[in-house]
Design a protein around this motif. Structure first.
Motif, PDB file in Angstrom:
ATOM      1  N   ALA A 184       0.825  -1.207   0.000  1.00  0.00           N
ATOM      2  CA  ALA A 184       0.000   0.000   0.000  1.00  0.00           C
ATOM      3  C   ALA A 184       0.858   1.257   0.000  1.00  0.00           C
ATOM      4  N   SER A 185       1.959   1.230   0.727  1.00  0.00           N
ATOM      5  CA  SER A 185       2.837   2.407   0.801  1.00  0.00           C
ATOM      6  C   SER A 185       3.494   2.682  -0.548  1.00  0.00           C
ATOM      7  N   THR A 186       4.079   1.661  -1.130  1.00  0.00           N
ATOM      8  CA  THR A 186       4.784   1.860  -2.397  1.00  0.00           C
ATOM      9  C   THR A 186       3.815   2.119  -3.544  1.00  0.00           C
ATOM     10  N   GLY A 187       2.565   1.707  -3.362  1.00  0.00           N
ATOM     11  CA  GLY A 187       1.565   1.948  -4.405  1.00  0.00           C
ATOM     12  C   GLY A 187       0.727   3.181  -4.170  1.00  0.00           C
ATOM     13  N   THR A 192      -6.070   1.481   1.768  1.00  0.00           N
ATOM     14  CA  THR A 192      -5.593   0.263   2.433  1.00  0.00           C
ATOM     15  C   THR A 192      -4.770   0.624   3.669  1.00  0.00           C
ATOM     16  N   LEU A 193      -3.967   1.674   3.568  1.00  0.00           N
ATOM     17  CA  LEU A 193      -3.203   2.107   4.734  1.00  0.00           C
ATOM     18  C   LEU A 193      -4.142   2.457   5.886  1.00  0.00           C
ATOM     19  N   LEU A 194      -5.228   3.136   5.590  1.00  0.00           N
ATOM     20  CA  LEU A 194      -6.192   3.498   6.637  1.00  0.00           C
ATOM     21  C   LEU A 194      -6.845   2.261   7.247  1.00  0.00           C
ATOM     22  N   GLY A 220      -2.280   9.690  14.647  1.00  0.00           N
ATOM     23  CA  GLY A 220      -3.526   9.654  13.884  1.00  0.00           C
ATOM     24  C   GLY A 220      -3.375   8.956  12.550  1.00  0.00           C
ATOM     25  N   ALA A 221      -4.363   8.115  12.213  1.00  0.00           N
ATOM     26  CA  ALA A 221      -4.273   7.278  11.022  1.00  0.00           C
ATOM     27  C   ALA A 221      -4.176   8.103   9.735  1.00  0.00           C
ATOM     28  N   GLY A 276      -6.516  -6.993  17.034  1.00  0.00           N
ATOM     29  CA  GLY A 276      -7.354  -6.951  15.847  1.00  0.00           C
ATOM     30  C   GLY A 276      -6.585  -6.913  14.550  1.00  0.00           C
ATOM     31  N   GLY A 277      -5.252  -6.970  14.645  1.00  0.00           N
ATOM     32  CA  GLY A 277      -4.433  -6.945  13.446  1.00  0.00           C
ATOM     33  C   GLY A 277      -4.175  -5.561  12.907  1.00  0.00           C
ATOM     34  N   ARG A 278      -4.433  -4.533  13.708  1.00  0.00           N
ATOM     35  CA  ARG A 278      -4.172  -3.167  13.267  1.00  0.00           C
ATOM     36  C   ARG A 278      -2.863  -2.648  13.856  1.00  0.00           C
ATOM     37  N   ILE A 279      -2.219  -1.786  13.094  1.00  0.00           N
ATOM     38  CA  ILE A 279      -0.940  -1.221  13.514  1.00  0.00           C
ATOM     39  C   ILE A 279      -1.182  -0.090  14.500  1.00  0.00           C
TER      40      ILE A 279
END
Length: 305
Positions: A184-187, A192-194, A220-221, A276-279
């Protein structure tokens, strides 16, 4: 003619990984940990080893004391550091990091929490909670009474519990999140990052005054997502987007990102992930002085046994 190492040298080298593991967790710096291990070798070489009943305990005590001394002398430099001070990342062996306790105790997130302890509290916590030393053994290592060590251990343990969640995502989940974040970052995929970021995620960046980085945590996201979505579109540290290379590697016991270009390592990124699998936290090290251990490609075994 090359002579084989003598028995005392073999004893030291058989415990070398353990000594580095102790020193690194106390110091948060691979370079300082290597220096502490080297100093321990000098002490071991000059010691009356006929009086040493347990070489492993003796060496661990020496390196703990040396690491504690180094940490105390480094305290002022870290307090006056430009921007957030993050630990020096190291490459680790995925197989060796399978033990949850080993991986968690050397994670960037845990080392950041340990940085908030006093030097004595940090050394005692590492020796007691990570390496399971007895209070008597720790007292000998840090040159305090056993009663004082017990009090310090309790205080440090309560502080860490208050700062650090106990949940640790499993390795497959960590890797999946890391790979999705990289794509998601490179694209430039901000949506998706959110999805991957916790709403209150915090990004810590360490440039050490050597490269441009945020001098305060970014929270903050939406703000953090915008920061990373720009990776594929802007020149970073003189490296154009088409020349930047990014790979998922093992950093401090878990999956992380290694960015490189123009013949050098540019940055590492590691993550803290919730149930929950979130960063929830991102640690971005770009200070070139702190990337030497990663740049030389050495993989460290940071197991606690």
């Amino acid at each position: 003619m090359t002579h084989p190492p003598d028995a005392d040298e073999q004893v030291f080298h058989s415990h070398r990984n353990l000594l580095f593991s102790v020193a690194y967790r106390i110091l948060g710096s691979a370079a300082d940990a290597e220096d502490a291990v080297q100093d321990a070798w000098i002490s071991w070489s000059s010691a009356d080893r006929s009086q040493v009943a347990d070489p492993k305990a003796y060496l661990a005590r020496i390196v703990s004391n040396l690491a504690l001394q180094r940490l105390r002398s480094a305290r002022h430099r870290r307090e006056t550091y430009p921007g957030p001070w993050l630990p020096e990342p190291v490459l680790t062996d995925g197989d060796a990091a399978d033990a949850v306790t080993d991986a968690e105790s050397v994670s960037m997130a845990m080392l950041v929490v340990l940085e908030t302890l006093s030097p004595l509290e940090r050394a005692v916590f590492v020796l007691r909670e990570v390496f399971d030393f007895s209070h008597a053994e720790i007292a000998a290592a840090v040159e305090r009474s056993e009663a004082a060590v017990r009090q310090t251990a309790h205080r440090a343990r309560e502080h860490v519990r208050g700062q650090r969640q106990r949940f640790t995502a499993d390795r497959s989940q960590q890797r999946g999140v890391t790979e999705r974040f990289l794509a998601a970052s490179t694209g430039g995929d901000i949506n998706t990052l959110l999805e991957l970021l916790s709403p209150d995620v915090t990004l810590w960046t360490d440039g050490g005054g050597k490269v441009r980085q945020a001098l305060r945590p970014i929270r903050g996201a939406e703000t953090v997502a915008a920061w990373f979505a720009a990776i594929g579109a802007v020149t970073y540290q003189g490296v154009a987007p088409h020349d930047m290379r990014a790979a998922v590697v093992e950093i401090n016991g878990g999956p992380g990102l290694l960015f490189s270009g123009a013949g050098r390592v540019v940055a590492t990124v590691s993550f803290d992930i919730d149930a929950g699998g979130r960063i929830t936290a991102i640690h971005n090290v770009a200070n070139p002085d702190k990337l030497r251990a990663v740049a030389d490609g050495t993989t460290h075994d940071l197991a606690t046994r």
